[in-house]
Design an enzyme around this catalytic site. Structure first.
Site, mmCIF file in Angstrom:
data_model
loop_
_atom_site.group_PDB
_atom_site.id
_atom_site.type_symbol
_atom_site.label_atom_id
_atom_site.label_comp_id
_atom_site.label_asym_id
_atom_site.label_seq_id
_atom_site.Cartn_x
_atom_site.Cartn_y
_atom_site.Cartn_z
ATOM 1 N N HIS A 160 0.831 -1.203 0.000
ATOM 2 C CA HIS A 160 0.000 0.000 0.000
ATOM 3 C C HIS A 160 0.865 1.253 0.000
ATOM 4 C CE1 HIS A 160 -3.266 -2.809 1.058
ATOM 5 N NE2 HIS A 160 -3.904 -2.005 0.245
ATOM 6 N N GLU A 164 -10.858 -9.955 -4.933
ATOM 7 C CA GLU A 164 -9.415 -9.891 -4.674
ATOM 8 C C GLU A 164 -8.931 -11.085 -3.853
ATOM 9 O OE1 GLU A 164 -8.646 -6.020 -2.971
ATOM 10 O OE2 GLU A 164 -10.382 -6.113 -1.673
ATOM 11 N N ASP A 172 -4.315 -7.462 -4.385
ATOM 12 C CA ASP A 172 -4.551 -8.516 -3.399
ATOM 13 C C ASP A 172 -4.772 -9.867 -4.063
ATOM 14 O OD1 ASP A 172 -4.294 -7.465 -0.772
ATOM 15 O OD2 ASP A 172 -5.970 -6.155 -1.239
ATOM 16 N N CYS A 220 -9.349 -2.544 -10.753
ATOM 17 C CA CYS A 220 -8.834 -1.330 -10.121
ATOM 18 C C CYS A 220 -7.492 -1.534 -9.425
ATOM 19 C CB CYS A 220 -9.853 -0.772 -9.138
ATOM 20 S SG CYS A 220 -10.182 -1.873 -7.766
#
Ligand code: PEP
Ligand code: MG
Length: 576
Positions: free
Chosen positions: A194, A436, A460, A507
């Site tokens: 992240h 995910e 993920d 995304c």
């Protein structure tokens, strides 16, 4: 002397500037008093930490890679000397005894004193040793079991500063948004952590996994960062510097050219429309999404509203943030994801890194469902914002039908509570799920009809399918979006969604990688969501693509097992 360090590029482009070592920040440590009877034990704990740090240095020195710069061994020796000096190995013991305090606090008091002495030194060389002292203190603190936490002391950096840090949390990077760095360099971290995701959202050339960078780079060293190649050139020769400045200039010209596509409709050569949405972390990011011609917000990572603060945002504050985004998109779709906290994104000082597998623990929707009160606050805030524009609600990390049912129930409760108070919201607000977790992709058939849309989170999906921790740089090289298992799962989700006319977007970071645009189009994807800075390059690729010719090749790629063949097939797909 000029030398080069290799790492993993996390955001492409070239940056040139002066190094700012992140270790020049304040170290925070907890303070508590101890009963006299516990002092001996605390002294033992401190001595054990010194021994542990000493053996870490020894291991480092015994395992210096043969291609390391020659200075490296000398650095370790200097750090050993600092550790063995009584100012660090003995004085904190005296403080523990005198103040009856914990070892971390004693170490902090002593390091503050030492660092202040260095700050007062005129000689530039000696002043640079401050960084060495800080790094040793930091290691000692770590050995004590405390996670050193840094509080940035950086006030005015200027565009040409390059931040060199050991590691940065996503919250740290978010905080640095306001500091206008030219680039980020970290010793740890992988491409889809992240932290990297946020760094990329700043659109700054950045490199992670630069092991020992803070030992090799000095404050104010001139650095060239090549984020595309994952390389940092320290103290470059004038010729090399001139060459990179030219390349930087050329990149700028290319970027300006791309800006002409801002208002062009994203459409393939054979006339198929493609939606290119933006991922944002904070309401202010909408400006960049608009500048790059986003046709919607495909992912609003709301958890970032919860970070870098002492209290949680209440319903009113969240509502205002969501409404601001929805209104400023003027009727274009805004996909608000409920908070994805846990794993490497923590609040409340909850350090889940102490758990063995935080990414497999209470994260995202699992966490929300265990804290229904907090979840209700966010759901009500999102529903209220839906009254002001085209809003969609997205649930992260769905792993099966039960979670979908429970979440839909929670949304229904939030709706009821608003209805009871006569507060308006869009009763038809579309509810989507992020795919995910491999289980969700494989079991999609069981719950896809309960959802209005889907969004594939490849960051993920890759982490969980290939069993590689997104935050662990030692397995970052295994991150492979072209792994047959990943391509199969993506193709499965797209075709399964298309069968029931369920809109499906992607995304994760794959959406913004221009090398993968044609492949994804060929697999049937028509909605992409990415960092605003990647939008125009992806649009250019869409405009150049003939769907009928990529479809077949993309399908054939699903049958390839050999990575080299896969790579050459991708090159074929992207040729011309
Ligand atoms: C993903 O996992 O691909 C995703 C988009 O969500 P995040 O990166 O925030 O986990
Ligand atoms: Mg995710």
């Amino acid at each position: 002397m000029s030398f080069t360090i290799h790492g993993t590029g996390i955001c492409g482009g070239i940056a040139i500037g002066q190094a700012l070592l992140h270790s020049h920040t304040r170290l925070e440590a907890g303070h508590y008093l101890l009963p006299r009877a516990q002092i001996a034990e605390e002294l033992g704990r401190f001595d054990a930490a010194v021994d542990k740090t000493r053996s870490e240095f020894k291991t480092l020195r015994d395992n210096i890679p043969s291609n390391s710069p020659p200075e490296f061994e000398a650095f370790i020796d200097v750090h050993m000397m600092i550790l063995n000096d009584s100012t660090l190995s003995k004085v904190p013991r005296e403080i523990i005894e005198r103040e009856q305090c914990n070892a971390e606090w004693a170490l902090k008091l002593q390091s503050d004193e030492l660092l202040a002495q260095f700050d007062a030194i005129e000689d530039a060389y000696l002043r640079e040793r401050r960084a060495d002292v800080f790094q040793v203190v930091e290691r000692l603190m770590h050995a004590l079991g405390g996670q050193p936490r840094y509080v940035p002391d950086i006030v005015d950096t200027g565009q040409s500063k390059i931040l060199v840090a050991h590691d940065l949390s996503p919250a740290d990077v978010l905080q640095f948004k306001q500091h206008q760095f030219a680039s980020f360099l970290t010793e740890l971290g992988g491409t889809t952590s992240h932290t990297a995701v946020v760094a990329r959202s700043l659109n700054l050339p950045s490199v992670a996994s630069l092991h020992y960078a803070r030992s090799l780079i000095y404050e104010n060293d001139t650095l060239i960062v090549d984020g595309t190649q994952g390389v940092v050139i320290v103290d470059p020769d004038p010729q090399v510097l001139a060459d990179y400045r030219l390349r930087q200039h050329q990149n700028e010209i290319d970027r300006k050219k791309l800006r002409r596509l801002r208002t062009t409709r994203a459409m393939t050569l054979d006339g198929t429309g493609v939606e290119l949405h933006a991922n944002i972390e904070l309401p202010d990011d909408v400006a960049e999404a608009e500048e790059n011609g986003a046709s919607g917000i495909g992912l609003f990572r709301t958890e970032f509203l919860f970070m870098n603060r002492d209290t949680l945002p209440n319903e009113e504050e969240q509502f205002e943030a969501y409404r601001q985004v929805v209104e400023s998109m003027h009727g274009l779709p805004v996909t608000i994801r409920t908070y994805d906290l846990g794993s490497d994104k923590n609040i409340d000082g909850a350090d889940r890194s102490a758990l063995q597998n935080p990414a497999l623990g209470l994260r995202a929707i699992r966490l929300c469902l265990t804290e229904p009160r907090r979840f209700q606050i966010q759901l009500r805030a999102i529903l209220r914002a839906s009254h002001y524009g085209n809003t969609r609600l997205l649930i992260p990390m769905i792993s099966g039908v039960n979670e979908v049912d429970q979440t839909l129930h929670q949304i229904e409760l939030a709706k009821q509570s608003l209805r009871a108070k006569g507060i308006p919201f869009d009763p038809q607000i579309p509810i989507g799920g992020m795919i995910e977790v491999p289980a969700a992709a494989l079991a999609l058939r069981m719950f896809r009809r309960k959802l209005d849309f889907l969004s594939i989170g490849t960051n993920d999906l890759i982490q969980y399918t290939l069993a590689i921790d997104r935050t662990d740089d030692s397995v970052a090289h295994l991150y492979d979006p072209l792994h047959p298992a990943i391509l199969h799962l993506i193709a499965l989700v797209i075709s399964s969604a298309n069968r029931t006319n369920t809109p499906v977007a992607l995304c994760g970071e794959m959406a913004g990688d221009v090398h993968l645009t044609r492949l994804l189009l060929g697999l049937g994807l028509r909605q992409f969501s990415m960092h605003p800075g990647q939008l125009l390059a992806v649009k250019q690729e869409v405009l150049r693509t003939n769907l009928s010719s990529v479809r077949l090749l993309a399908r054939r790629m699903l049958r390839i097992a050999d990575p080299e063949r896969m790579q050459s097939m991708l090159e074929r797909l992207n040729a011309d």
